[in-house]
Design a protein around this motif. Structure first.
Motif, PDB file in Angstrom:
ATOM      1  N   VAL A 268      24.097  15.086  63.645  1.00 24.33           N
ATOM      2  CA  VAL A 268      24.376  16.409  62.845  1.00 24.33           C
ATOM      3  C   VAL A 268      25.274  17.349  63.588  1.00 24.33           C
ATOM      4  O   VAL A 268      26.352  17.647  62.922  1.00 24.33           O
ATOM      5  CB  VAL A 268      23.046  17.135  62.568  1.00 24.33           C
ATOM      6  CG1 VAL A 268      23.302  18.708  62.269  1.00 24.33           C
ATOM      7  CG2 VAL A 268      22.008  16.535  61.687  1.00 24.33           C
ATOM      8  N   ALA A 269      25.284  17.180  65.104  1.00 23.85           N
ATOM      9  CA  ALA A 269      26.269  17.992  65.929  1.00 23.85           C
ATOM     10  C   ALA A 269      27.703  17.532  65.675  1.00 23.85           C
ATOM     11  O   ALA A 269      28.583  18.179  65.397  1.00 23.85           O
ATOM     12  CB  ALA A 269      25.899  17.846  67.205  1.00 23.85           C
ATOM     13  N   LEU A 270      27.806  16.305  65.612  1.00 24.96           N
ATOM     14  CA  LEU A 270      28.949  15.565  65.276  1.00 24.96           C
ATOM     15  C   LEU A 270      29.497  15.695  64.054  1.00 24.96           C
ATOM     16  O   LEU A 270      30.573  16.093  64.068  1.00 24.96           O
ATOM     17  CB  LEU A 270      29.125  13.930  65.640  1.00 24.96           C
ATOM     18  CG  LEU A 270      30.132  12.994  65.295  1.00 24.96           C
ATOM     19  CD1 LEU A 270      31.346  13.624  66.404  1.00 24.96           C
ATOM     20  CD2 LEU A 270      29.845  11.691  65.522  1.00 24.96           C
ATOM     21  N   ALA A 271      28.594  15.806  63.288  1.00 23.55           N
ATOM     22  CA  ALA A 271      29.176  15.827  61.687  1.00 23.55           C
ATOM     23  C   ALA A 271      29.499  17.344  61.519  1.00 23.55           C
ATOM     24  O   ALA A 271      30.663  17.741  60.934  1.00 23.55           O
ATOM     25  CB  ALA A 271      28.071  15.705  60.558  1.00 23.55           C
ATOM     26  N   GLN A 272      29.035  18.222  62.065  1.00 23.08           N
ATOM     27  CA  GLN A 272      29.336  19.780  62.080  1.00 23.08           C
ATOM     28  C   GLN A 272      30.540  19.806  62.714  1.00 23.08           C
ATOM     29  O   GLN A 272      31.762  20.703  62.265  1.00 23.08           O
ATOM     30  CB  GLN A 272      28.456  20.624  62.911  1.00 23.08           C
ATOM     31  CG  GLN A 272      27.004  20.554  62.111  1.00 23.08           C
ATOM     32  CD  GLN A 272      25.881  21.533  62.639  1.00 23.08           C
ATOM     33  OE1 GLN A 272      26.037  21.414  63.860  1.00 23.08           O
ATOM     34  NE2 GLN A 272      25.086  21.961  62.019  1.00 23.08           N
ATOM     35  N   ALA A 273      30.991  19.377  63.871  1.00 28.27           N
ATOM     36  CA  ALA A 273      32.243  19.576  64.494  1.00 28.27           C
ATOM     37  C   ALA A 273      33.240  18.958  63.723  1.00 28.27           C
ATOM     38  O   ALA A 273      34.420  19.725  63.518  1.00 28.27           O
ATOM     39  CB  ALA A 273      32.378  18.664  65.788  1.00 28.27           C
ATOM     40  N   LYS A 274      33.202  17.749  62.993  1.00 29.82           N
ATOM     41  CA  LYS A 274      34.143  17.194  62.325  1.00 29.82           C
ATOM     42  C   LYS A 274      34.537  17.976  60.952  1.00 29.82           C
ATOM     43  O   LYS A 274      35.564  18.215  60.504  1.00 29.82           O
ATOM     44  CB  LYS A 274      33.664  15.708  61.811  1.00 29.82           C
ATOM     45  CG  LYS A 274      33.767  14.545  62.873  1.00 29.82           C
ATOM     46  CD  LYS A 274      33.358  13.422  62.381  1.00 29.82           C
ATOM     47  CE  LYS A 274      33.647  12.243  63.480  1.00 29.82           C
ATOM     48  NZ  LYS A 274      33.256  11.095  62.855  1.00 29.82           N
ATOM     49  N   LEU A 275      33.399  18.651  60.373  1.00 25.79           N
ATOM     50  CA  LEU A 275      33.523  19.603  59.146  1.00 25.79           C
ATOM     51  C   LEU A 275      34.477  20.745  59.596  1.00 25.79           C
ATOM     52  O   LEU A 275      35.185  21.063  58.898  1.00 25.79           O
ATOM     53  CB  LEU A 275      32.289  19.816  58.729  1.00 25.79           C
ATOM     54  CG  LEU A 275      32.437  20.847  57.453  1.00 25.79           C
ATOM     55  CD1 LEU A 275      32.883  20.236  56.428  1.00 25.79           C
ATOM     56  CD2 LEU A 275      30.850  21.454  57.144  1.00 25.79           C
ATOM     57  N   ALA A 276      34.203  21.325  60.905  1.00 28.54           N
ATOM     58  CA  ALA A 276      34.749  22.465  61.128  1.00 28.54           C
ATOM     59  C   ALA A 276      36.223  22.057  61.455  1.00 28.54           C
ATOM     60  O   ALA A 276      37.213  23.030  61.136  1.00 28.54           O
ATOM     61  CB  ALA A 276      34.046  22.927  62.611  1.00 28.54           C
ATOM     62  N   LEU A 277      36.672  21.148  61.893  1.00 30.52           N
ATOM     63  CA  LEU A 277      37.959  20.785  61.941  1.00 30.52           C
ATOM     64  C   LEU A 277      38.681  20.334  60.975  1.00 30.52           C
ATOM     65  O   LEU A 277      39.927  21.053  60.609  1.00 30.52           O
ATOM     66  CB  LEU A 277      37.961  19.210  62.982  1.00 30.52           C
ATOM     67  CG  LEU A 277      39.498  18.683  63.191  1.00 30.52           C
ATOM     68  CD1 LEU A 277      40.376  19.744  63.921  1.00 30.52           C
ATOM     69  CD2 LEU A 277      39.319  17.370  63.992  1.00 30.52           C
ATOM     70  N   ALA A 278      38.041  19.692  59.794  1.00 36.66           N
ATOM     71  CA  ALA A 278      38.578  19.713  58.680  1.00 36.66           C
ATOM     72  C   ALA A 278      38.826  21.176  57.750  1.00 36.66           C
ATOM     73  O   ALA A 278      39.740  21.277  57.272  1.00 36.66           O
ATOM     74  CB  ALA A 278      37.586  18.967  57.757  1.00 36.66           C
ATOM     75  N   LYS A 279      37.724  21.868  58.040  1.00 33.69           N
ATOM     76  CA  LYS A 279      37.946  23.325  57.280  1.00 33.69           C
ATOM     77  C   LYS A 279      39.159  23.976  57.914  1.00 33.69           C
ATOM     78  O   LYS A 279      39.923  24.714  57.394  1.00 33.69           O
ATOM     79  CB  LYS A 279      36.625  24.159  57.742  1.00 33.69           C
ATOM     80  CG  LYS A 279      35.672  23.820  56.554  1.00 33.69           C
ATOM     81  CD  LYS A 279      34.794  24.708  57.036  1.00 33.69           C
ATOM     82  CE  LYS A 279      33.221  24.379  56.040  1.00 33.69           C
ATOM     83  NZ  LYS A 279      32.325  25.403  56.053  1.00 33.69           N
ATOM     84  N   ASN A 280      39.337  23.730  59.506  1.00 30.53           N
ATOM     85  CA  ASN A 280      40.460  24.456  59.991  1.00 30.53           C
ATOM     86  C   ASN A 280      42.064  23.959  59.540  1.00 30.53           C
ATOM     87  O   ASN A 280      42.600  24.649  59.355  1.00 30.53           O
ATOM     88  CB  ASN A 280      40.111  24.292  61.477  1.00 30.53           C
ATOM     89  CG  ASN A 280      41.421  24.957  62.139  1.00 30.53           C
ATOM     90  OD1 ASN A 280      41.457  26.200  62.161  1.00 30.53           O
ATOM     91  ND2 ASN A 280      42.258  24.290  62.985  1.00 30.53           N
TER      92      ASN A 280
END
Length: 212
Positions: A63-75
């Motif tokens: 979950v933490a890894l998926a959140q980090a990848k989503l934050a990067l994609a949103k940015n």
């Protein structure tokens, strides 16, 4: 003159549950015995949950890894959004960034679902009493292996009882909800108890021609 109807019946616990496991594993603890009084939520049996604990740790990391990848994609999407208006980047490339963000959101949702499922499995390793009552029987011992449908214990509520009465077909018309019932039991000879009729059966039993 008051009219009385004499019938027979039996007392039962208001709730009577055959508690079953909702997970599989080896029983490591069974703190209750036959005749134990338990409260709602009291532990009946504990199943080995070490595998579920490790799976939960892995799921939380996912979950933490998926959140980090989503934050990067949103940015990336937010950073490139103004560039589309100025034609600094092609609209097709920006659509790819949006698709990437949507994919990361889906990955996060899947990771959260796996984490919650693993957390439920860990919670289910501790089997608890669904209500306060008396443990009539415990079916498993420490060291035994249980499956998701294995019976663990039978719990009966004893604080409240219900009296099931067998009313002859000929007397059905004289019985109504709200009527007072006086009854005796062999366990307490000489004492009279009082109850109130709450429910009437919907049909007469064909075998005995009576209503419960």
């Amino acid at each position: 003159m008051p009219r009385y109807l004499r019938v027979t019946g039996q007392l039962q616990g208001m709730q009577d549950a055959q508690v079953a496991a909702d997970t599989a594993g080896k029983v490591i603890e069974a703190p209750v015995e036959r005749g134990s009084l338990v409260q709602a939520g009291s532990v009946l049996v504990k199943v080995d949950g070490r595998t579920a604990e490790l799976s939960l740790t892995e799921a939380e990391a996912s979950v933490a890894l998926a959140q980090a990848k989503l934050a990067l994609a949103k940015n990336e999407s937010e950073r490139n959004a103004p560039l589309v208006k100025t034609k600094a980047i092609a609209e097709a490339d920006f659509r790819k960034l949006e698709a990437e963000q949507a994919g990361r959101e889906a990955d996060l949702a899947a990771a959260v679902a796996r984490r919650d499922l693993t957390r439920k499995t860990l919670t289910d390793s501790v089997i608890r009493a669904p209500f306060a009552g008396l443990v009539v029987e415990r079916y498993v011992q420490p060291g035994e292996y249980v499956k998701a449908d294995t019976r663990i214990a039978r719990v009966v509520e004893v604080a409240r009882l219900r009296l099931l009465l067998n009313v002859p077909e000929t007397a059905v018309g004289s019985v109504r909800e709200g009527q007072t019932v006086e009854f005796t039991t062999a366990a307490y000879a000489g004492e009279t108890f009082i109850g109130v009729i709450k429910f009437l059966g919907g049909a007469v039993r064909e075998s005995a021609r009576d209503l419960i």
